[in-house]
Design a protein around this motif. Structure first.
Motif, short mmCIF file in Angstrom:
data_model
loop_
_atom_site.label_atom_id
_atom_site.label_comp_id
_atom_site.label_asym_id
_atom_site.label_seq_id
_atom_site.Cartn_x
_atom_site.Cartn_y
_atom_site.Cartn_z
N LEU A 321 0.85 -1.20 0.00
CA LEU A 321 0.00 0.00 0.00
C LEU A 321 0.88 1.25 0.00
O LEU A 321 1.95 1.25 0.59
CB LEU A 321 -0.91 0.02 1.23
N PRO A 322 0.44 2.33 -0.66
CA PRO A 322 1.22 3.57 -0.62
C PRO A 322 1.39 4.07 0.82
O PRO A 322 0.46 3.99 1.64
CB PRO A 322 0.36 4.55 -1.43
N LEU A 323 2.59 4.56 1.13
CA LEU A 323 2.87 5.19 2.42
C LEU A 323 2.83 6.69 2.22
O LEU A 323 3.63 7.23 1.45
CB LEU A 323 4.23 4.74 2.94
N VAL A 324 1.93 7.36 2.89
CA VAL A 324 1.66 8.77 2.62
C VAL A 324 2.02 9.62 3.83
O VAL A 324 1.51 9.41 4.93
CB VAL A 324 0.17 8.97 2.26
N SER A 325 2.91 10.59 3.62
CA SER A 325 3.23 11.60 4.63
C SER A 325 2.57 12.89 4.19
O SER A 325 2.98 13.49 3.20
CB SER A 325 4.75 11.79 4.75
N THR A 326 1.55 13.34 4.91
CA THR A 326 0.73 14.43 4.41
C THR A 326 1.20 15.82 4.80
O THR A 326 0.96 16.78 4.07
CB THR A 326 -0.73 14.27 4.90
N MET A 327 1.86 15.96 5.97
CA MET A 327 2.14 17.31 6.44
C MET A 327 3.44 17.38 7.23
O MET A 327 3.98 16.38 7.68
CB MET A 327 0.99 17.83 7.31
N TYR A 328 3.93 18.61 7.39
CA TYR A 328 5.17 18.89 8.10
C TYR A 328 4.85 19.92 9.18
O TYR A 328 4.38 21.02 8.90
CB TYR A 328 6.21 19.42 7.11
N ALA A 329 5.09 19.53 10.44
CA ALA A 329 4.70 20.39 11.56
C ALA A 329 5.63 20.14 12.74
O ALA A 329 6.35 19.15 12.79
CB ALA A 329 3.25 20.11 11.96
N PHE A 335 4.00 23.95 9.45
CA PHE A 335 4.72 24.55 8.34
C PHE A 335 4.03 24.40 6.98
O PHE A 335 3.85 25.36 6.26
CB PHE A 335 6.11 23.91 8.23
N GLY A 336 3.71 23.17 6.59
CA GLY A 336 3.21 22.99 5.23
C GLY A 336 2.70 21.59 4.98
O GLY A 336 2.59 20.76 5.89
N ILE A 337 2.41 21.32 3.71
CA ILE A 337 1.76 20.07 3.34
C ILE A 337 2.46 19.45 2.13
O ILE A 337 3.22 20.11 1.41
CB ILE A 337 0.27 20.29 3.01
N ASN A 338 2.19 18.18 1.93
CA ASN A 338 2.73 17.42 0.81
C ASN A 338 1.72 17.49 -0.33
O ASN A 338 0.64 16.89 -0.24
CB ASN A 338 2.99 15.98 1.24
N LEU A 339 2.05 18.19 -1.40
CA LEU A 339 1.13 18.34 -2.52
C LEU A 339 1.20 17.17 -3.50
O LEU A 339 0.40 17.10 -4.43
CB LEU A 339 1.42 19.65 -3.26
N ARG A 340 2.16 16.25 -3.29
CA ARG A 340 2.25 15.05 -4.13
C ARG A 340 2.29 13.83 -3.19
O ARG A 340 3.31 13.15 -3.06
CB ARG A 340 3.50 15.09 -5.01
N PRO A 341 1.17 13.54 -2.54
CA PRO A 341 1.16 12.56 -1.44
C PRO A 341 1.49 11.13 -1.85
O PRO A 341 1.86 10.33 -0.98
CB PRO A 341 -0.26 12.66 -0.88
N LEU A 342 1.37 10.78 -3.11
CA LEU A 342 1.67 9.41 -3.52
C LEU A 342 3.11 9.23 -3.98
O LEU A 342 3.48 8.14 -4.44
CB LEU A 342 0.70 8.97 -4.62
N ASP A 343 3.93 10.26 -3.86
CA ASP A 343 5.36 10.09 -4.14
C ASP A 343 5.95 9.03 -3.22
O ASP A 343 5.48 8.84 -2.09
CB ASP A 343 6.11 11.40 -3.94
N LEU A 344 7.01 8.38 -3.68
CA LEU A 344 7.72 7.45 -2.81
C LEU A 344 8.25 8.19 -1.58
O LEU A 344 8.56 9.38 -1.66
CB LEU A 344 8.89 6.81 -3.57
N PRO A 345 8.34 7.51 -0.43
CA PRO A 345 8.82 8.19 0.78
C PRO A 345 10.14 8.91 0.58
O PRO A 345 10.35 9.99 1.14
CB PRO A 345 8.95 7.04 1.78
N SER A 346 11.04 8.33 -0.21
CA SER A 346 12.35 8.96 -0.43
C SER A 346 12.25 10.24 -1.24
O SER A 346 13.19 11.04 -1.26
CB SER A 346 13.29 7.98 -1.13
N ASP A 347 11.12 10.45 -1.91
CA ASP A 347 10.95 11.64 -2.76
C ASP A 347 10.02 12.68 -2.16
O ASP A 347 9.73 13.70 -2.80
CB ASP A 347 10.38 11.22 -4.12
#
Length: 605
Positions: A321-329, A335-347
């Motif tokens: 399953l995709p691993l999604v990191s949605t936000m940075y706080a 601070f902000g959000i991940n606008l490309r949530p399905l990117d690989l974790p390394s990206d």
């Protein structure tokens, strides 16, 4: 600039708001700083530098870039009852305890009522972004495992607690408007249960009882989600028994929590219990998440920074399953959000939203170091500070924030790399925390912390005639929970591996492990003793010459012989394996380190 709001059910308007903010990042940042200075120019802190003037130029030239040691005296004064206006024109309602530490205690950050509005704004943007990439999120529920932590009261009566505990206990969370995209399987009463074991049991029970409705699963951090999987592995027979009977176990004693879970169970369901038992009985537990919750579309957990070490285990349990990191706080600021949530974790990159705070960045140099193929970042000689819109792609920076809550040009300690821009707003990859070498959960152990602890422990070796000649460490997350591993090379009058197996040496080495744990900070000790999210510390004694071999390996990877120093933390799999092959003895801590809810040790200035 007033606090912005958005309706998470209005996907189009929410996305347009992101576009407007990022396209006008420079103007929004200027407005943010103007408002902060206009509000707070007459506070004691800023007046000392600005003399009552709200000038951006004067702010940049006169107000220093500071770290927590500079801020702490003001926080102590707030905690002792002095008025909020020493740093903020708005009332400071609580102090947020960070997972980072200062002098063995959590740092405390000021917070206001308005800041909860700002956090809610960011949370409300997450589903509109996610909905662009994953369809049908409004056709089921999310099994998010959320927990609260202990809180304390300062001498003046201010509450001090972790940022997420603050949010979950707030009316913003408890009275959140109905959102068809964000219906939780966990009742609020289970999330807000102060007993972490009861909370975990009840939330998993509710998630299993509604398994056919679950579209996404997750927790805030990868470590917390994996802890839940381990808990499920240990308790699935009892959870199935509860589902079969249609009522929760008697040891769940919190009345509100118990009643809310029984409402979810509603009735006996032997068919569902049998289906869950069939999956949990299979070994190994590969893809257990997908097997137990077959409609799940992704796992929502933070897997950037120190949490990246958990990716292999997450992939094993999630079944691809995709691993999604949605936000940075952080505790200081969202601070902000991940606008490309399905990117690989390394990206994964996060887009900083310019309305959340005023952001500046200290340029740092990227220095390749032997212990990490990715290297580390060091500040250049004189601090060169640039604005949000002036960062450059490919460069590394330490983030500095000026917030609406009373932090001014504050060094957060996060090292970021610029990966691109969304319109005029930069996108950053989180690299690491400044000075942190070990982390398993919310703990953050620096090289200095580790050195102090090892220095105390090695004194126990002297009666046996042993001398610690070298050491290094790494965070072993191959099992749940993860734990600290220290490689020690010892020198003694009669070197023999057999000596390590004697009862006296065994006892001393175990005491060394326990001593190190007792010397680490309060967050580590809480994770070990209360949360049990970190396993017993381990010392692996290596044969003589192991660290010479480590140096040879590092030099072969490009490290300078003249400048080589033993890395106090290693992340290279090859380096770890090299030392692992030379292990002569393994020893674990047999005691839980002492921990109690943080005492306030605040002195009046």
């Amino acid at each position: 600039m007033v606090v912005l709001s958005c309706d998470p059910n209005d996907l189009g308007s929410s996305l347009r708001l992101i576009e407007e903010l990022t396209a006008n990042a420079e103007r929004v940042q200027q407005q943010v700083l103007d408002e902060i200075l206009t509000r707070n120019a007459d506070t004691e802190y800023l007046h000392g530098f600005l003399k009552g003037r709200a000038s951006r130029e004067l702010f940049r030239n006169a107000v220093p870039v500071v770290d927590y040691d500079h801020v702490k005296p003001y926080i102590d004064r707030l905690a002792n009852g002095e008025p909020s206006r020493i740093i903020s024109s708005q009332p400071i309602l609580e102090l947020l305890t960070s997972s980072g530490t200062s002098g063995g205690q959590p740092k405390m950050m000021p917070s206001t009522a308005e800041e909860l509005d700002r956090k809610t704004f960011l949370y409300n943007l997450l589903i509109p972004v996610m909905n662009q990439y994953v369809t049908g999120l409004d056709e089921g529920k999310c099994m998010y495992l959320l927990f609260i932590k202990p809180e304390i009261s300062t001498p003046s009566g201010l509450t001090a607690r972790p940022v997420l505990t603050s949010y979950y206990k707030s009316s913003h969370f408890r009275n959140r408007p109905f959102n068809k995209f964000n219906v939780y399987t966990s009742p609020d009463e289970a999330i807000l249960c102060s007993d972490s074991k009861q909370s975990m049991f009840c939330q998993l029970l509710c998630g299993l009882a509604q398994r056919d409705e679950v579209l996404r699963v997750g927790a805030v951090f990868a470590s917390a989600f994996l802890r839940a999987i381990k808990f499920l592995e240990d308790h699935w027979p009892e959870l199935c028994s509860n589902i079969r009977a249609g009522s929760v176990s008697s040891w769940i004693t919190g009345a509100a929590c118990r009643d809310s879970v029984n409402r979810v169970l509603a009735r006996p369901n032997p068919e569902l219990a049998a289906a869950i038992e069939a999956e949990c009985s299979k070994q190994p537990w590969e893809a257990i998440v997908k097997r137990l919750w077959p409609r799940t579309k992704y796992v929502d957990v933070i897997v950037t920074g120190s949490m990246a070490q958990y990716i292999p285990l997450l992939e094993f349990y999630s079944g691809g399953l995709p691993l999604v990191s949605t936000m940075y706080a952080s505790s200081e600021c969202y601070f902000g959000i991940n606008l490309r949530p399905l990117d690989l974790p390394s990206d994964v990159s996060y887009t900083l939203l310019p309305n959340m705070a005023y952001f500046e960045f200290i340029e740092v140099d990227r220095v390749t170091d032997a212990d990490d193929a990715g290297g580390e970042c060091n500040c250049t000689g004189d601090l060169k500070v640039v604005d949000l819109v002036d960062v450059e792609i490919g460069r590394y920076y330490e983030i500095v924030v000026t917030t609406f809550t009373g932090l001014y040009r504050y060094r957060v300690g996060d090292i970021l790399m610029v990966t691109g821009f969304h319109h005029a707003a930069p996108q950053f990859r989180f690299v690491h925390r400044r000075n942190v070498v070990l982390s398993v959960d919310t703990d953050k152990t620096s090289e200095e912390d580790l050195l102090k602890a090892v220095t105390q422990a090695k004194l126990l070796l002297e009666p046996l005639g042993y001398l610690l000649t070298e050491y290094t460490s790494y965070a072993d997350t191959s099992s749940i929970p993860g734990h600290y591993v220290l490689f020690w090379e010892l020198k003694t009058r009669a070197t023999s591996d057999d000596e390590l197996s004697t009862a006296d040496v065994q006892a001393v080495m175990e005491n060394c492990c326990s001593t190190i744990e007792s010397c680490l900070d309060a967050v580590y000790r809480r994770c070990r003793s209360r949360d049990r999210s970190i396993g017993p510390l381990e010392i692996r004694v290596v044969r003589g010459g192991a660290f010479d071999a480590l140096m040879d390996y590092c030099v072969s990877q490009g490290s300078s012989v003249n400048q080589y120093k033993t890395p106090r933390c290693i992340k290279s799999r090859e380096a770890i394996q090299l030392l692992e092959e030379k292990v002569a003895g393994r020893f674990f801590s047999r005691k839980l380190p002492f921990w109690e809810p943080y005492r306030m040790e605040i002195k009046a200035s």
